[in-house]
Design an enzyme around this catalytic site. Structure first.
Site, PDB file in Angstrom:
ATOM      1  N   ASN A  15     -29.602   1.264  10.164  1.00  0.00           N
ATOM      2  CA  ASN A  15     -29.209   2.682  11.297  1.00  0.00           C
ATOM      3  C   ASN A  15     -29.575   3.984  10.832  1.00  0.00           C
ATOM      4  O   ASN A  15     -30.192   4.732  11.394  1.00  0.00           O
ATOM      5  CB  ASN A  15     -27.499   3.074  10.428  1.00  0.00           C
ATOM      6  CG  ASN A  15     -26.893   4.103  10.970  1.00  0.00           C
ATOM      7  OD1 ASN A  15     -26.700   4.157  12.338  1.00  0.00           O
ATOM      8  ND2 ASN A  15     -26.673   5.399  10.152  1.00  0.00           N
ATOM      9  N   TYR A  33     -40.550   9.235  19.816  1.00  0.00           N
ATOM     10  CA  TYR A  33     -39.347   8.805  19.415  1.00  0.00           C
ATOM     11  C   TYR A  33     -38.824   7.727  19.930  1.00  0.00           C
ATOM     12  O   TYR A  33     -38.322   6.393  19.437  1.00  0.00           O
ATOM     13  CB  TYR A  33     -37.309   9.716  19.550  1.00  0.00           C
ATOM     14  CG  TYR A  33     -36.204   8.843  19.614  1.00  0.00           C
ATOM     15  CD1 TYR A  33     -35.472   8.287  20.186  1.00  0.00           C
ATOM     16  CD2 TYR A  33     -36.147   9.151  17.560  1.00  0.00           C
ATOM     17  CE1 TYR A  33     -34.268   8.532  20.018  1.00  0.00           C
ATOM     18  CE2 TYR A  33     -34.692   8.434  17.456  1.00  0.00           C
ATOM     19  CZ  TYR A  33     -33.684   7.899  19.014  1.00  0.00           C
ATOM     20  OH  TYR A  33     -32.745   7.812  18.770  1.00  0.00           O
ATOM     21  N   LYS A  70     -37.721   3.620  19.352  1.00  0.00           N
ATOM     22  CA  LYS A  70     -36.440   2.362  19.338  1.00  0.00           C
ATOM     23  C   LYS A  70     -37.065   1.471  20.150  1.00  0.00           C
ATOM     24  O   LYS A  70     -36.312   0.366  19.987  1.00  0.00           O
ATOM     25  CB  LYS A  70     -35.614   3.256  20.228  1.00  0.00           C
ATOM     26  CG  LYS A  70     -34.893   4.329  18.993  1.00  0.00           C
ATOM     27  CD  LYS A  70     -34.354   3.710  18.108  1.00  0.00           C
ATOM     28  CE  LYS A  70     -33.539   4.560  17.229  1.00  0.00           C
ATOM     29  NZ  LYS A  70     -32.997   4.041  15.948  1.00  0.00           N
ATOM     30  N   VAL A 124     -24.701  10.125  21.032  1.00  0.00           N
ATOM     31  CA  VAL A 124     -23.634  10.343  20.371  1.00  0.00           C
ATOM     32  C   VAL A 124     -23.285  11.247  19.579  1.00  0.00           C
ATOM     33  O   VAL A 124     -24.796  11.631  18.836  1.00  0.00           O
ATOM     34  CB  VAL A 124     -23.602   8.810  19.086  1.00  0.00           C
ATOM     35  CG1 VAL A 124     -22.536   8.332  18.053  1.00  0.00           C
ATOM     36  CG2 VAL A 124     -24.308   7.663  19.980  1.00  0.00           C
TER      37      VAL A 124
HETATM   38  N1  LIG Z   1     -26.663  10.058  17.428  1.00  0.00           N
HETATM   39  C1  LIG Z   1     -27.087   9.901  18.937  1.00  0.00           C
HETATM   40  O1  LIG Z   1     -27.262  10.066  20.070  1.00  0.00           O
HETATM   41  C2  LIG Z   1     -27.908   8.199  19.101  1.00  0.00           C
HETATM   42  C3  LIG Z   1     -28.151   7.763  17.643  1.00  0.00           C
HETATM   43  N2  LIG Z   1     -29.187   6.473  17.603  1.00  0.00           N
HETATM   44  C4  LIG Z   1     -29.184   5.634  16.126  1.00  0.00           C
HETATM   45  O2  LIG Z   1     -28.415   5.092  15.228  1.00  0.00           O
HETATM   46  C5  LIG Z   1     -28.814   5.644  14.369  1.00  0.00           C
HETATM   47  C6  LIG Z   1     -27.768   6.776  13.348  1.00  0.00           C
HETATM   48  O3  LIG Z   1     -27.939   7.687  13.972  1.00  0.00           O
HETATM   49  P1  LIG Z   1     -26.773   9.511  13.645  1.00  0.00           P
HETATM   50  O4  LIG Z   1     -25.438   8.515  13.408  1.00  0.00           O
HETATM   51  O5  LIG Z   1     -26.546   9.739  15.301  1.00  0.00           O
HETATM   52  O6  LIG Z   1     -26.796  10.588  13.705  1.00  0.00           O
HETATM   53  P2  LIG Z   1     -27.030  11.332  11.777  1.00  0.00           P
HETATM   54  O7  LIG Z   1     -27.979  12.255  11.982  1.00  0.00           O
HETATM   55  O8  LIG Z   1     -25.611  11.655  11.909  1.00  0.00           O
HETATM   56  O9  LIG Z   1     -27.475  10.408  10.884  1.00  0.00           O
HETATM   57  C7  LIG Z   1     -28.525   9.769  10.313  1.00  0.00           C
HETATM   58  C8  LIG Z   1     -28.509   8.762   9.062  1.00  0.00           C
HETATM   59  O10 LIG Z   1     -29.899   8.343   8.660  1.00  0.00           O
HETATM   60  C9  LIG Z   1     -29.629   8.870   7.374  1.00  0.00           C
HETATM   61  N3  LIG Z   1     -31.257   9.322   7.475  1.00  0.00           N
HETATM   62  C10 LIG Z   1     -32.140   9.316   7.381  1.00  0.00           C
HETATM   63  N4  LIG Z   1     -33.702   9.592   7.586  1.00  0.00           N
HETATM   64  C11 LIG Z   1     -33.620   8.604   6.214  1.00  0.00           C
HETATM   65  C12 LIG Z   1     -34.400   8.223   5.270  1.00  0.00           C
HETATM   66  N5  LIG Z   1     -35.768   8.763   5.291  1.00  0.00           N
HETATM   67  N6  LIG Z   1     -33.600   7.270   4.479  1.00  0.00           N
HETATM   68  C13 LIG Z   1     -32.322   7.120   4.553  1.00  0.00           C
HETATM   69  N7  LIG Z   1     -31.815   7.642   4.996  1.00  0.00           N
HETATM   70  C14 LIG Z   1     -31.856   8.419   5.977  1.00  0.00           C
HETATM   71  C15 LIG Z   1     -29.205   9.843   7.312  1.00  0.00           C
HETATM   72  O11 LIG Z   1     -28.928  10.717   5.683  1.00  0.00           O
HETATM   73  P3  LIG Z   1     -29.590  11.521   4.633  1.00  0.00           P
HETATM   74  O12 LIG Z   1     -30.142  12.626   5.712  1.00  0.00           O
HETATM   75  O13 LIG Z   1     -29.001  11.953   3.849  1.00  0.00           O
HETATM   76  O14 LIG Z   1     -30.770  10.591   4.590  1.00  0.00           O
HETATM   77  C16 LIG Z   1     -28.398   9.920   8.153  1.00  0.00           C
HETATM   78  O15 LIG Z   1     -27.477   9.284   7.038  1.00  0.00           O
HETATM   79  C17 LIG Z   1     -30.581   6.326  14.087  1.00  0.00           C
HETATM   80  O16 LIG Z   1     -31.486   4.926  13.873  1.00  0.00           O
HETATM   81  C18 LIG Z   1     -30.821   7.193  15.760  1.00  0.00           C
HETATM   82  O17 LIG Z   1     -31.917   7.024  15.671  1.00  0.00           O
HETATM   83  C19 LIG Z   1     -28.804   5.736  18.337  1.00  0.00           C
HETATM   84  C20 LIG Z   1     -29.017   6.735  19.494  1.00  0.00           C
HETATM   85  C21 LIG Z   1     -28.361   7.404  19.985  1.00  0.00           C
HETATM   86  C1  LIG Z   2     -30.251   8.262  22.688  1.00  0.00           C
HETATM   87  C2  LIG Z   2     -31.033   8.421  21.642  1.00  0.00           C
HETATM   88  O1  LIG Z   2     -30.854   7.887  21.068  1.00  0.00           O
HETATM   89  C3  LIG Z   2     -30.831   9.918  21.101  1.00  0.00           C
HETATM   90  N1  LIG Z   2     -29.320  10.232  21.471  1.00  0.00           N
HETATM   91  C4  LIG Z   2     -31.827  10.358  22.222  1.00  0.00           C
HETATM   92  O2  LIG Z   2     -31.571  11.121  22.572  1.00  0.00           O
HETATM   93  O3  LIG Z   2     -32.835   9.671  22.816  1.00  0.00           O
END
Ligand SMILES: NC(=O)C1=CN([C@@H]2O[C@H](COP(=O)(O)OP(=O)(O)OC[C@H]3O[C@@H](n4cnc5c(N)ncnc54)[C@H](OP(=O)(O)O)[C@@H]3O)[C@@H](O)[C@H]2O)C=CC1
Ligand SMILES: CC(=O)[C@H](N)C(=O)O
Length: 255
Positions: free
Chosen positions: A88, A154, A158, A187
């Site tokens: 994740n 980005y 993905k 999200v």
């Molecule tokens: N939000 C959205 O719109 C979307 C998100 N996603 C994907 O879902 C996943 C989760 O994102 P989301 O929950 O939204 O975002 P958040 O920023 O809320 O969470 C991201 C998580 O990743 C961790 N993280 C980031 N970099 C590192 C690293 N180098 N090592 C370990 N942990 C890391 C952060 O923890 P910490 O900073 O404590 O290390 C945090 O827990 C991502 O892969 C994102 O690309 C996909 C589609 C849509």
């Molecule tokens: C859909 C995602 O992965 C993200 N929120 C974006 O802006 O592209």
């Protein structure tokens, strides 16, 4: 109890997965992220609501392969048999036309979303050997299916997750490891604040006038995917806010 290893569990989708899976009384949780304090806060919340849920948290930067090797080697023995890996951890940095992009941002996205996922997967698979129903879930994205203006790197990361998920499913077939990609649209998590480097106003505007998905919406879907019987795998699941028809086509309520 099945052991679930969730990367990036300190916020958003990862934290929501931990809370949802804990509530089902079928899983024990191995949680990592860079912010250990957030992980221990999450652990306290989870165990207050689910006193019997075993949780083990550790600090990890998925970009650091030697740290991954060391931390997995040093896990307590009763945490070394992993059933489910949820890749994740991920982020976006900036939203700039490619000609204006910052190569440091590009490095962070590639190192986290692609190489970090590969490093964790590589070093976790040996710990999944004993599992009767091993499963890897990768967090992809609509950005892994479509490209949008200024999404460039980005989206490329993905798209790489999309290809790696398909490749892992083929290569891991002999090991009986299910591999799934969950591909959300918008999200509302810390994602946009991270992307815009702390600009809360700009992050908030992303979701103005529409109802985005929540971390729990995705966690509920992951719970369903994990609950499928052994002979059923969900290969790839694209899940969008109703208001987001595609990567760039959204319907916002008029003010
Ligand atoms: N939000 C959205 O719109 C979307 C998100 N996603 C994907 O879902 C996943 C989760 O994102 P989301 O929950 O939204 O975002 P958040 O920023 O809320 O969470 C991201 C998580 O990743 C961790 N993280 C980031 N970099 C590192 C690293 N180098 N090592 C370990 N942990 C890391 C952060 O923890 P910490 O900073 O404590 O290390 C945090 O827990 C991502 O892969 C994102 O690309 C996909 C589609 C849509
Ligand atoms: C859909 C995602 O992965 C993200 N929120 C974006 O802006 O592209």
């Amino acid at each position: 109890m099945r052991t679930v290893f969730i990367t990036g569990a300190s916020s958003g989708i990862g934290a929501a997965c931990a809370e949802v899976l804990a509530s089902e009384k079928k899983y024990r949780l191995l949680l990592c992220a860079r912010r250990l304090s957030k992980l221990t806060e999450l652990q306290k919340r989870i165990q207050a609501q689910n006193p019997d849920c075993e949780v083990f948290c550790f600090e990890l930067d998925v970009r650091d392969q030697s740290d991954i090797i060391q931390k997995l080697k040093n896990l307590p023995n009763d945490w070394k048999d992993i059933d489910i890996l949820i890749n994740n951890a991920g982020l976006s940095q900036g939203l700039d036309l490619i000609q204006n992009g910052d190569p440091d941002d590009w490095d962070r996205m590639i190192d986290t979303n692609v190489k970090g996922l590969l490093y964790v997967t590589k070093h976790t698979i040996p710990l999944m050997q004993e599992s009767t129903h091993p499963h890897i879930i990768n967090l992809g994205s609509i950005a892994g299916k479509e490209v949008y203006p200024s999404g460039n790197v980005y989206c490329a990361t993905k798209h790489a997750v999309d290809a790696l998920t398909k490749a892992m499913r083929i290569d891991l077939l002999e090991k009986g490891i299910k591999v799934t990609s969950i591909d959300p649209g918008m999200v509302e998590t810390e994602f946009s604040e991270v992307r815009f480097k702390g600009d809360k106003e700009r992050a908030k505007n992303v979701y103005n006038g529409l109802t985005p998905l929540s971390g729990k919406d995705i966690a509920d879907i992951i719970s369903f995917v994990l609950s499928r019987p052994a002979h059923v795998n969900i290969n790839d699941l694209l899940v969008m806010p109703t208001a987001q028809a595609s990567g760039t086509i959204v319907k916002r309520d008029t003010l």
